[in-house]
Scaffold this motif. Structure first.
Motif, PDB file in Angstrom:
ATOM      1  N   LEU A 132      29.453   0.986 -10.516  1.00  0.00           N
ATOM      2  CA  LEU A 132      28.308   1.646  -9.899  1.00  0.00           C
ATOM      3  C   LEU A 132      27.916   0.967  -8.594  1.00  0.00           C
ATOM      4  N   ARG A 133      28.080  -0.346  -8.553  1.00  0.00           N
ATOM      5  CA  ARG A 133      27.741  -1.066  -7.330  1.00  0.00           C
ATOM      6  C   ARG A 133      28.658  -0.648  -6.183  1.00  0.00           C
ATOM      7  N   ARG A 134      29.951  -0.466  -6.478  1.00  0.00           N
ATOM      8  CA  ARG A 134      30.881  -0.021  -5.446  1.00  0.00           C
ATOM      9  C   ARG A 134      30.534   1.389  -4.959  1.00  0.00           C
ATOM     10  N   VAL A 135      30.190   2.255  -5.892  1.00  0.00           N
ATOM     11  CA  VAL A 135      29.809   3.625  -5.509  1.00  0.00           C
ATOM     12  C   VAL A 135      28.569   3.614  -4.632  1.00  0.00           C
ATOM     13  N   TRP A 136      27.583   2.809  -5.029  1.00  0.00           N
ATOM     14  CA  TRP A 136      26.354   2.726  -4.242  1.00  0.00           C
ATOM     15  C   TRP A 136      26.628   2.162  -2.852  1.00  0.00           C
ATOM     16  N   THR A 137      27.469   1.147  -2.773  1.00  0.00           N
ATOM     17  CA  THR A 137      27.827   0.569  -1.476  1.00  0.00           C
ATOM     18  C   THR A 137      28.527   1.597  -0.606  1.00  0.00           C
ATOM     19  N   ARG A 138      29.397   2.384  -1.228  1.00  0.00           N
ATOM     20  CA  ARG A 138      30.111   3.407  -0.474  1.00  0.00           C
ATOM     21  C   ARG A 138      29.156   4.461   0.069  1.00  0.00           C
ATOM     22  N   ILE A 139      28.194   4.882  -0.746  1.00  0.00           N
ATOM     23  CA  ILE A 139      27.231   5.907  -0.314  1.00  0.00           C
ATOM     24  C   ILE A 139      26.370   5.375   0.823  1.00  0.00           C
ATOM     25  N   THR A 140      25.856   4.167   0.674  1.00  0.00           N
ATOM     26  CA  THR A 140      24.975   3.608   1.708  1.00  0.00           C
ATOM     27  C   THR A 140      25.725   3.369   3.021  1.00  0.00           C
ATOM     28  N   SER A 141      27.029   3.127   2.947  1.00  0.00           N
ATOM     29  CA  SER A 141      27.796   2.907   4.183  1.00  0.00           C
ATOM     30  C   SER A 141      27.920   4.187   5.003  1.00  0.00           C
ATOM     31  N   LEU A 142      27.712   5.331   4.377  1.00  0.00           N
ATOM     32  CA  LEU A 142      27.810   6.611   5.076  1.00  0.00           C
ATOM     33  C   LEU A 142      26.462   7.114   5.588  1.00  0.00           C
ATOM     34  N   LEU A 143      25.390   6.377   5.317  1.00  0.00           N
ATOM     35  CA  LEU A 143      24.049   6.799   5.717  1.00  0.00           C
ATOM     36  C   LEU A 143      23.568   5.993   6.914  1.00  0.00           C
ATOM     37  N   PRO A 144      22.612   6.547   7.682  1.00  0.00           N
ATOM     38  CA  PRO A 144      22.064   5.786   8.818  1.00  0.00           C
ATOM     39  C   PRO A 144      21.462   4.459   8.361  1.00  0.00           C
ATOM     40  N   GLY A 145      21.554   3.455   9.233  1.00  0.00           N
ATOM     41  CA  GLY A 145      21.048   2.129   8.903  1.00  0.00           C
ATOM     42  C   GLY A 145      20.205   1.542  10.013  1.00  0.00           C
ATOM     43  N   ARG A 146      19.887   0.276   9.856  1.00  0.00           N
ATOM     44  CA  ARG A 146      19.031  -0.402  10.834  1.00  0.00           C
ATOM     45  C   ARG A 146      19.705  -0.533  12.190  1.00  0.00           C
ATOM     46  N   ASP A 147      21.018  -0.653  12.193  1.00  0.00           N
ATOM     47  CA  ASP A 147      21.723  -0.781  13.470  1.00  0.00           C
ATOM     48  C   ASP A 147      21.512   0.461  14.336  1.00  0.00           C
TER      49      ASP A 147
END
Length: 595
Positions: free
Chosen positions: A5-20
């Motif tokens: 689940l942690r890998r899935v969550w990391t993958r999803i968040t990597s595709l969303l806008p971030g602080r950068d």
């Protein structure tokens, strides 16, 4: 949280806008706002024109530019990409409209958006780098020709003829014009295109497309040019989102067009983002996130009546050249177009269709980079062939088929080039610690071949022919340390060659077989043939010593030709001579004469 689940969550968040992304937006907002305004001015006539060309109308083009442009700007993987309706996508949509109607196009866009998001989840964006440059150049040239030909009916001022092939439609439009000429439309289209092309050379920073369209509209209104058909009424605002166009029963029949639209959207968007990276320093797009953003944009655009969208190379280039530094510029472009939709729809509706045709004709001409085409044509014959085939297939067939044909031909030519690099060379035996006389005797009965390069399906059969034509020797040593790759076909061909040599009474030994090659050889049953004594030889000297021992055991070679007494000779022969390889006259000559 489990590791999965942690890998899935990391993958999803990597595709969303971030602080950068937020940090980049705050860096220089004034430049981004100015760049976005400039791009909006350039994009307005293109959005209108591509909407009309797609068959869904100018309002569909505007809705796509606003909705898809905003979502792709926020969620896409490039800071500089500008998305919206494009000419390449229009080429694909025209036959879909003809077969399935506007509702079919909206459904295809929705399905394509889901597919793009799936590609992002599968991390398929990285494979864009494997598309050869001649395929891209041929694809672009073909698209430019198709876009230009699509504008002929509007540029000639005749109703668009029926047909799903652009060459057929163009010919019918010319026939209709000959029967009833409309020189007003021709004049407006030519004037707009000429102003855009000459103005771009004179003042590249000025958006002459909007200047030309405004001038053509003013002239048509003041001169009461009834022959210049306008766009027509546009809604003052975006329609409310709806799913009424979706017909679940038609999803199966629309699957193939949706795959084509998704493939084109991925190809064009990633290509455009790569172009933007090349025009800047320090900017690199995330291909998977770009696919995710384009997927989200294509899911949302049909809900508002928009056509499928992609990254737009021309608008992205304008965005970069006007100094954009973040995704705020592309978002501003979408916001400005939204204001135009709400506030200036009555004015936009008066733009002549011939003027929009002139804009797209000029755009098609500017898409053709003569220098790049000339460079590709001069590079190699293979590159020139791939470019021409892709361009012709784009014009005569279909964009997706064109890319597939280009990739297949490029792959076949690349395989042929790689296969031609493989060599089978006879090499002299290493002398080692043998005397000159003994080395000469060994060289008379042992031959060594070195295989260089790949041993795979595209070139393995040449080795079979060369190996089986080896002269009458007793041992063949294959030096395989330089085999770069091997597949099952190469291993099977090698096995066949070894079996034929073995049937002739020739022992085959191999040296330097790598672990990966050993697995392939073993899987097809060739490893045992190359190791008849069960031993693997890491080096060629080890294989030569084994070959020498074989010659002694079969009586071909004495242990010491200068020291073995005559009475030892029969003992050396008896019980050691292979019934398969009995000693011949050559072998008997190797013993001292007094024996």
């Amino acid at each position: 949280m489990s590791s999965g689940l942690r890998r899935v969550w990391t993958r999803i968040t990597s595709l969303l806008p971030g602080r950068d992304d937020l940090r980049d937006v705050r860096r220089d907002p004034r430049r981004d706002l100015l760049a976005g305004l400039t791009v909006a001015i350039v994009a307005l006539p293109l959005a209108l024109g591509f909407g009309v060309s797609s068959g869904l109308g100018a309002q569909a083009g505007l809705a796509t530019a606003v909705v898809a442009g905003a979502l792709a700007a926020v969620f896409g993987g490039s800071n500089l990409q500008v998305s919206g309706p494009t000419g390449a996508m229009t080429v694909v949509l025209v036959p879909i409209v003809g077969v399935y109607g506007p509702a079919g196009v909206l459904t295809v866009g929705l399905m394509a958006g889901v597919m793009l998001m799936a590609l992002a989840a599968l991390r398929a964006g990285k494979y864009m780098r494997y598309v050869p440059a001649p395929v891209v150049e041929g694809f672009t040239l073909g698209i430019a020709c198709v876009i230009g030909l699509q504008q002929i009916p509007h540029a000639l001022g005749v109703p668009k003829p029926e047909g799903d092939r652009v060459l057929v439609v163009t010919w019918r439009a010319v026939e209709a014009f000959v029967q009833s000429p409309n020189w007003t439309a021709v004049g407006l289209a030519v004037a707009v295109a000429a102003l855009m092309l000459t103005g771009a050379r004179w003042r590249p920073a000025v958006p002459f497309s909007i200047v030309a369209v405004i001038a053509a509209t003013v002239v048509a209104q003041l001169a009461h040019l009834d022959a210049a058909e306008p766009i027509g009424d546009l809604p003052s605002g975006l329609p409310a989102p709806r799913l009424s166009f979706l017909d679940p029963g038609a999803l199966g029949s629309l699957l193939a067009p949706a795959v084509a639209v998704a493939a084109l959207a991925a190809l064009e968007s990633l290509l455009s983002a790569s172009v933007a990276d090349g025009m800047t320093v320090g900017q690199r797009h995330d291909p998977d996130r770009e696919l995710f953003g384009q997927g989200l944009a294509n899911i949302a655009a049909p809900l508002f009546g928009g056509v499928p969208a992609t990254g737009a190379i021309a608008r992205t280039a304008v965005n970069v050249r006007t100094g954009a530094t973040s995704r705020l510029a592309a978002l501003t472009h979408a916001a400005v177009l939204a204001v135009i939709v709400f506030a200036a729809a009555p004015l936009v509706s008066r733009i002549p269709l011939a003027a929009l045709a002139g804009v797209l004709l000029a755009t098609a001409i500017r898409m053709v980079e003569v220098g790049s085409l000339r460079a590709m044509a001069r590079a190699t014959r293979s590159d020139a062939l791939i470019l021409v085939l892709t361009a012709v297939a784009t014009l005569a067939l279909d964009l997706v088929y064109a890319v597939i044909i280009g990739l297949v031909v490029a792959g076949a030519l690349a395989l042929r080039a790689v296969a031609e690099q493989a060599r089978l060379d006879q090499v002299p035996l290493d002398r080692g610690d043998h005397s000159a006389e003994e080395h000469a005797l060994l060289a008379e009965h042992i031959v060594a071949y070195r295989i260089d390069g790949p041993l795979f399906f595209a070139g393995a059969h040449r080795f079979l022919l060369e190996l089986t034509e080896v002269a009458d020797v007793r041992v063949v040593i294959l030096r395989m340390s330089r085999v770069s790759t091997m597949d099952a076909t190469g291993a099977l061909v090698l096995k066949d060659a070894v079996e034929k040599l073995t049937r002739r009474g020739i022992l085959v030994l191999a040296s330097g077989v790598r672990p990966g090659q050993r697995q392939v050889l073993d899987s097809v049953g060739a490893l045992d043939l190359l190791q008849p004594d069960g031993r693997a030889y890491a080096t060629t000297p080890e294989a030569i010593r084994a070959a020498r021992d074989h010659l002694e055991l079969t009586g071909i070679l004495s242990v010491r030709t200068d020291a073995v007494p005559c009475r030892a000779a029969p003992r050396a022969h008896s019980g050691r001579i292979s019934t398969r390889n009995p000693p011949d006259r050559t072998a008997m000559r190797l013993f001292p004469p007094d024996c």
